[in-house]
Enzyme design. Structure first.
Site, PDB file in Angstrom:
ATOM      1  N   SER A 164     -43.552-104.343  83.729  1.00 23.63           N
ATOM      2  CA  SER A 164     -42.111-104.202  83.992  1.00 23.63           C
ATOM      3  C   SER A 164     -41.705-105.284  84.982  1.00 23.63           C
ATOM      4  O   SER A 164     -42.484-105.618  85.894  1.00 23.63           O
ATOM      5  CB  SER A 164     -41.836-102.833  84.614  1.00 23.63           C
ATOM      6  OG  SER A 164     -40.529-102.828  85.154  1.00 23.63           O
ATOM      7  N   TYR A 197     -45.172 -97.705  91.460  1.00 21.69           N
ATOM      8  CA  TYR A 197     -44.982 -98.116  90.062  1.00 21.69           C
ATOM      9  C   TYR A 197     -45.131 -99.633  89.969  1.00 21.69           C
ATOM     10  O   TYR A 197     -45.843-100.158  89.110  1.00 21.69           O
ATOM     11  CB  TYR A 197     -43.595 -97.676  89.575  1.00 21.69           C
ATOM     12  CG  TYR A 197     -43.255 -98.135  88.171  1.00 21.69           C
ATOM     13  CD1 TYR A 197     -44.040 -97.744  87.082  1.00 21.69           C
ATOM     14  CD2 TYR A 197     -42.162 -98.969  87.923  1.00 21.69           C
ATOM     15  CE1 TYR A 197     -43.734 -98.165  85.788  1.00 21.69           C
ATOM     16  CE2 TYR A 197     -41.848 -99.382  86.638  1.00 21.69           C
ATOM     17  CZ  TYR A 197     -42.634 -98.985  85.575  1.00 21.69           C
ATOM     18  OH  TYR A 197     -42.333 -99.411  84.298  1.00 21.69           O
TER      19      TYR A 197
HETATM   20  N1  LIG Z   1     -38.293 -97.796  79.265  1.00 21.70           N
HETATM   21  C1  LIG Z   1     -38.097 -98.870  80.019  1.00 21.70           C
HETATM   22  O1  LIG Z   1     -36.964 -99.280  80.294  1.00 21.70           O
HETATM   23  C2  LIG Z   1     -39.263 -99.637  80.547  1.00 21.70           C
HETATM   24  C3  LIG Z   1     -38.981-100.756  81.356  1.00 21.70           C
HETATM   25  C4  LIG Z   1     -40.055-101.498  81.841  1.00 21.70           C
HETATM   26  C5  LIG Z   1     -41.340-101.142  81.492  1.00 21.70           C
HETATM   27  N2  LIG Z   1     -41.573-100.050  80.719  1.00 21.70           N
HETATM   28  C6  LIG Z   1     -42.969 -99.725  80.393  1.00 21.70           C
HETATM   29  O2  LIG Z   1     -43.092 -99.498  79.010  1.00 21.70           O
HETATM   30  C7  LIG Z   1     -44.091 -98.527  78.745  1.00 21.70           C
HETATM   31  C8  LIG Z   1     -43.550 -97.446  77.843  1.00 21.70           C
HETATM   32  O3  LIG Z   1     -42.473 -96.824  78.499  1.00 21.70           O
HETATM   33  P1  LIG Z   1     -41.532 -95.793  77.753  1.00 21.70           P
HETATM   34  O4  LIG Z   1     -40.165 -96.021  78.277  1.00 21.70           O
HETATM   35  O5  LIG Z   1     -41.768 -95.825  76.298  1.00 21.70           O
HETATM   36  O6  LIG Z   1     -42.059 -94.414  78.363  1.00 21.70           O
HETATM   37  P2  LIG Z   1     -42.041 -92.951  77.733  1.00 21.70           P
HETATM   38  O7  LIG Z   1     -40.897 -92.755  76.800  1.00 21.70           O
HETATM   39  O8  LIG Z   1     -42.166 -92.024  78.887  1.00 21.70           O
HETATM   40  O9  LIG Z   1     -43.385 -92.924  76.875  1.00 21.70           O
HETATM   41  C9  LIG Z   1     -44.592 -93.063  77.529  1.00 21.70           C
HETATM   42  C10 LIG Z   1     -45.720 -92.669  76.609  1.00 21.70           C
HETATM   43  O10 LIG Z   1     -46.903 -92.650  77.430  1.00 21.70           O
HETATM   44  C11 LIG Z   1     -47.558 -91.416  77.232  1.00 21.70           C
HETATM   45  N3  LIG Z   1     -48.248 -90.995  78.442  1.00 21.70           N
HETATM   46  C12 LIG Z   1     -47.778 -90.942  79.705  1.00 21.70           C
HETATM   47  N4  LIG Z   1     -48.727 -90.471  80.534  1.00 21.70           N
HETATM   48  C13 LIG Z   1     -49.813 -90.208  79.773  1.00 21.70           C
HETATM   49  C14 LIG Z   1     -51.096 -89.690  80.030  1.00 21.70           C
HETATM   50  N5  LIG Z   1     -51.478 -89.308  81.258  1.00 21.70           N
HETATM   51  N6  LIG Z   1     -51.959 -89.556  79.003  1.00 21.70           N
HETATM   52  C15 LIG Z   1     -51.595 -89.885  77.755  1.00 21.70           C
HETATM   53  N7  LIG Z   1     -50.391 -90.389  77.428  1.00 21.70           N
HETATM   54  C16 LIG Z   1     -49.513 -90.539  78.433  1.00 21.70           C
HETATM   55  C17 LIG Z   1     -46.451 -90.413  76.884  1.00 21.70           C
HETATM   56  O11 LIG Z   1     -47.043 -89.324  76.239  1.00 21.70           O
HETATM   57  P3  LIG Z   1     -46.213 -88.029  75.792  1.00 21.70           P
HETATM   58  O12 LIG Z   1     -45.607 -88.439  74.487  1.00 21.70           O
HETATM   59  O13 LIG Z   1     -47.223 -86.955  75.660  1.00 21.70           O
HETATM   60  O14 LIG Z   1     -45.222 -87.794  76.884  1.00 21.70           O
HETATM   61  C18 LIG Z   1     -45.557 -91.268  76.011  1.00 21.70           C
HETATM   62  O15 LIG Z   1     -46.024 -91.291  74.681  1.00 21.70           O
HETATM   63  C19 LIG Z   1     -44.551 -98.007  80.108  1.00 21.70           C
HETATM   64  O16 LIG Z   1     -45.766 -98.633  80.442  1.00 21.70           O
HETATM   65  C20 LIG Z   1     -43.447 -98.441  81.056  1.00 21.70           C
HETATM   66  O17 LIG Z   1     -43.943 -98.694  82.354  1.00 21.70           O
HETATM   67  C21 LIG Z   1     -40.557 -99.289  80.239  1.00 21.70           C
END
Ligand SMILES: NC(=O)c1ccc[n+]([C@@H]2O[C@H](COP(=O)([O-])OP(=O)(O)OC[C@H]3O[C@@H](n4cnc5c(N)ncnc54)[C@H](OP(=O)(O)O)[C@@H]3O)[C@@H](O)[C@H]2O)c1
Length: 329
Positions: A164, A197
């Site tokens: 990020s 984070y």
């Molecule tokens: N969204 C943004 O704007 C953004 C911006 C910058 C970076 N990112 C990065 O992009 C990546 C994806 O983010 P996202 O927005 O898609 O997040 P999200 O919607 O919360 O999805 C995260 C995924 O990770 C899984 N997860 C979390 N903790 C876990 C654990 N302990 N064991 C197994 N699975 C786990 C969740 O599983 P469940 O399905 O079971 O909940 C979900 O499938 C992350 O690394 C985040 O830091 C996101």
């Protein structure tokens, strides 16, 4: 649909991702948010297998059902393989990797590390690491360590980790190695969840750069997806959510748009010259992926800080991580 933010490489996944038959793909966090969006796009290109880690098998089943309803011609059940795994518990990571290593899968072509927690309350993982560092960095480092021999059997192995742009908020010094076995909130007066984070996301950037330096035969890059309103946002505290919404000025991308940077990084042609210093060089202007780089959407060499191109810090992180993971073989 065109992206609402930034410019970058002209990349339309349905148009530009080649046929993926024979490719074996591995995705963490594929049951939600950006990882799921990446799978929904990749599966249309008929890969031979997609391993999906999930801590909640019913969400995996939902993914299979969704694909079958939307694309009846795709045999989702035979392409998608569930690996039960909690990234905050490294024994389950080890066992998921062993399932792949002991299967008949001859090689692994694409590894997408999307799973992550953000702005989590202070806690420790099962193995006693600060929860964001343990989940976002240690689990992926262990997967990569164990699956590397299988990746090296691919003619064009690709690793992408979702970082990020918020890594810039990391603690002074970058990574607080001495207290990673604590919840670390005492290290900060305010904004501990943000700083922690950021620390974990800086680790994603540095780890890919160091991987590229050590294993030139496996291309590893980190990507910022852009701001995407996913479940991860819905789960953070209300003040953090307000700040995030204000920062993005309500211009959130869809998960499909947010997955594009990673999809570009694992499917676009690779720059074959010498690996640079992690700054992406100008090759992405020609649509080429440079091993070890950090990209903003889509394919734009990301804004670095001294810490994120600090070779000594990257080496220290690698060595610290290797030592911690020694017992997992
Ligand atoms: N969204 C943004 O704007 C953004 C911006 C910058 C970076 N990112 C990065 O992009 C990546 C994806 O983010 P996202 O927005 O898609 O997040 P999200 O919607 O919360 O999805 C995260 C995924 O990770 C899984 N997860 C979390 N903790 C876990 C654990 N302990 N064991 C197994 N699975 C786990 C969740 O599983 P469940 O399905 O079971 O909940 C979900 O499938 C992350 O690394 C985040 O830091 C996101």
């Amino acid at each position: 649909m065109p992206l609402k933010v930034g410019s970058g490489v002209d990349f339309v996944p349905d148009r530009d991702i080649p046929n993926l038959s024979n490719k074996v793909i591995f995705v963490t966090g594929g049951t939600g948010g950006l990882g799921k969006a990446a799978i929904l796009t990749l599966i249309k290109k008929k890969p031979s297998k997609i391993y999906v880690t999930a801590r909640n098998p019913s969400k995996f089943q939902d993914l299979v059902n969704e694909i079958q309803v939307e694309n009846p011609s795709i045999q989702a059940v035979s392409i998608l393989h569930l690996l039960n795994c909690d990234l905050a518990d490294l024994k389950t990571v080890q066992s998921a990797a062993h399932q792949v290593l002991t299967s008949t899968t001859p090689k692994l072509d694409i590894f997408i590390g999307s799973a992550g927690v953000f702005l989590a309350s202070p806690a420790l993982t099962k193995d006693g690491y600060e929860v964001q560092f343990g989940t976002n960095h240690m689990s992926h480092a262990l997967f990569i360590k164990l699956l590397l021999p299988l990746l090296q059997k691919s003619p064009d192995p690709r690793i992408v980790l979702f970082t990020s742009g918020a890594f810039a908020m990391h603690p002074a010094g970058g990574i607080l190695f001495d207290s990673l076995h604590t919840t670390q909130e005492k290290e900060f007066r305010i904004a501990a969840p943000w700083r922690l984070y950021a620390q974990s996301k800086l680790a994603n950037v540095l780890f890919c750069a160091e991987l590229a330096r050590r294993y030139a035969d496996v291309a590893a890059v980190s990507v910022h997806p852009g701001e995407v309103y996913t479940d991860g946002f819905a789960n953070v505290g209300q003040w953090s959510r307000r700040i995030l919404v204000a920062m993005s000025m309500n211009k959130f991308m869809t998960p499909e748009e947010g997955s594009r940077n990673a999809l570009w990084a694992v499917t676009a042609p690779l720059y074959k010259g010498e690996v640079g210093n992690g700054e992406g060089v100008k090759e992405s202007e020609k649509g080429l992926v440079v091993n070890g780089s950090y990209y903003e959407p889509v394919g734009v060499p990301g804004k670095h800080m001294r810490s994120s191109t600090d070779g000594d810090l990257a080496r220290r992180l690698w060595e610290w991580t290797e030592k911690e993971l020694e017992k997992f073989n």
